[in-house]
Design an enzyme around this catalytic site. Sequence first.
Site, PDB file in Angstrom:
ATOM      1  N   SER A  39       0.834  -1.196   0.000  1.00 44.91           N
ATOM      2  CA  SER A  39       0.000   0.000   0.000  1.00 44.91           C
ATOM      3  C   SER A  39       0.881   1.263   0.000  1.00 44.91           C
ATOM      4  O   SER A  39       1.774   1.383  -0.837  1.00 44.91           O
ATOM      5  CB  SER A  39      -0.965  -0.041   1.188  1.00 44.91           C
ATOM      6  N   ASP A 151      -5.486  -3.582  -3.032  1.00 45.61           N
ATOM      7  CA  ASP A 151      -4.525  -3.327  -1.962  1.00 45.61           C
ATOM      8  C   ASP A 151      -3.974  -4.611  -1.331  1.00 45.61           C
ATOM      9  O   ASP A 151      -4.724  -5.509  -0.943  1.00 45.61           O
ATOM     10  CB  ASP A 151      -5.208  -2.488  -0.880  1.00 45.61           C
TER      11      ASP A 151
END
Length: 262
Positions: A39, A151
């Site tokens: 991320s 993600d």
Amino acid sequence: MKKTALALGGGAVLGAAHVGVLRALAELQISVSMVSGTSIGAFIASLYAFGKSWQDIRDIAFSMDWFDLSSLSLSQYGILTNKKFGGIVTELLGEKDIKDALIPLFMVATDIGTGKKVVFSEGNVAAAVMASSCIPGIFRPVDYSGALLVDGMLVENVPVSPLVENGAESIVSVDLLAFHVFKKPENIIGILLNAFYSSLTNTTAIQIADADLSISPNLSKFNLIDFDQIPDLIEAGYQASLPVLKEWVAGMRNASGLVELE
């Protein structure tokens, strides 16, 4: 001393604390031989792996228009697209392949079609950063070679395993959410982020068990989306990591028979 590998976890705006950790590493002259990120950690890791100093990354964080990292995307998969984020990575680094980084670089994403972890060790840097930071429900998944990627925090928030699997001798992990305090959300983004991150706290502790040193800054007074916090977050990351790293280095030097100088 053993070569040090670094795993940088996710946490939205809290990722600015990673810059403070990089500052501490630089001041203590700890050389990083391998880096991974998930991320926002993937973004920081990519800049670092391609030679950006902590000062460079700090200046990038200060100068970026964080509110303009996404744009409207009318899709059944998400309301926004983070293509602009990928464009910023390309602008900063150029059209780069991950395997061309100055040190080995790994970024983690999730194949939302299978639920499996995807580890990028080659391929376009910007595409990997986009995929790794694509929060489901907010951003449209990144179509990568036919797979829909989101993600990496869904599968490995602090990506220690790619470092272990690639022969890291000593691993330092940075968990931004260890002391996270959930607050009443003020908008739909806050609701989605709270829902997303609430599932991570238990699994992260298990995933970082193989790290030799785990740095967990107490960022409980900060929230996930206020970009005005960035300077304070950088300082918090630095203040939390410097004494821990200093003690860790001293211990390694003593264990190897080297004299620790004051």
